[in-house]
Enzyme design. Structure first.
Site, short mmCIF file in Angstrom:
data_model
loop_
_atom_site.label_atom_id
_atom_site.label_comp_id
_atom_site.label_asym_id
_atom_site.label_seq_id
_atom_site.Cartn_x
_atom_site.Cartn_y
_atom_site.Cartn_z
N CYS A 156 5.23 -8.64 -8.64
CA CYS A 156 6.67 -8.83 -8.50
C CYS A 156 7.20 -10.07 -9.21
O CYS A 156 8.40 -10.29 -9.27
CB CYS A 156 7.04 -8.93 -7.02
SG CYS A 156 6.35 -10.39 -6.25
N CYS A 203 2.49 -10.27 -0.50
CA CYS A 203 3.13 -11.57 -0.24
C CYS A 203 2.20 -12.48 0.56
O CYS A 203 2.14 -13.69 0.31
CB CYS A 203 4.44 -11.37 0.52
SG CYS A 203 5.44 -9.98 -0.05
FE1 FES Z 1 6.33 -10.19 -4.05
FE2 FES Z 1 6.91 -10.78 -1.66
S1 FES Z 1 7.64 -9.09 -2.77
S2 FES Z 1 5.71 -11.90 -2.97
FE1 FES Z 2 9.13 -10.39 -5.21
FE2 FES Z 2 10.71 -9.04 -3.83
S1 FES Z 2 9.43 -8.34 -5.34
S2 FES Z 2 10.90 -11.02 -4.32
#
Ligand code: FES
Ligand code: FES
Length: 135
Positions: free
Chosen positions: A37, A106
């Site tokens: 992400c 995460c």
């Molecule tokens: Fe990527 Fe939380 S969605 S660290």
């Molecule tokens: Fe990392 Fe949501 S994907 S903030």
């Protein structure tokens, strides 16, 4: 998607946000990114001469779960030895925060960050894994 109360609590009142001097010899810095992400987490520990984590700080550029995970980890590691802190698993974090499956990475970021901070501290203080094993 609903966040758990604990995630919201840590997100709204993050513990131990901040920075320490990364050049200080008693500070270890872990900087990790989540390829999934693009979120980035910096986690720092301050270690006493006896090898106890006295303080921890974090800065996270990321989602609520990443912020909550790093906030929780800074609370958990304080007062722990390096070995105890290194034993923290992302599953412990994910369980505590009741993270849903899509948010597991995460908590992995937080585990990686604390491990990286410990590694940085050890390499700076000249400790090898052997010396650590010998006490
Ligand atoms: Fe990527 Fe939380 S969605 S660290
Ligand atoms: Fe990392 Fe949501 S994907 S903030």
């Amino acid at each position: 998607m609903a966040y758990s109360d604990k995630v919201v609590d840590h997100y709204e009142h993050p513990r131990n946000v901040g920075s320490m001097d990364k050049d200080s010899t008693d500070v270890g810095t872990g900087l990790v990114g989540a390829p999934a992400c693009g979120d980035v987490m910096k986690l720092q520990i301050k270690v006493s001469p006896e090898g106890i984590i006295e303080d921890a700080k974090f800065k996270t550029f990321g989602c609520g779960s990443a912020i909550a995970s790093s906030s929780l980890v800074t609370e958990w590691v304080k007062g722990k030895t390096l070995d105890e802190a290194a034993a923290i698993k992302n599953t412990d974090i994910a369980n505590e925060l009741a993270l849903p499956p899509v948010k597991i990475h995460c908590s992995v970021l937080a585990e990686d960050a604390i491990k990286a901070a410990i590694k940085d501290y050890k390499s700076k203080s000249g400790q090898t894994e052997d010396e650590k094993a010998a006490g």
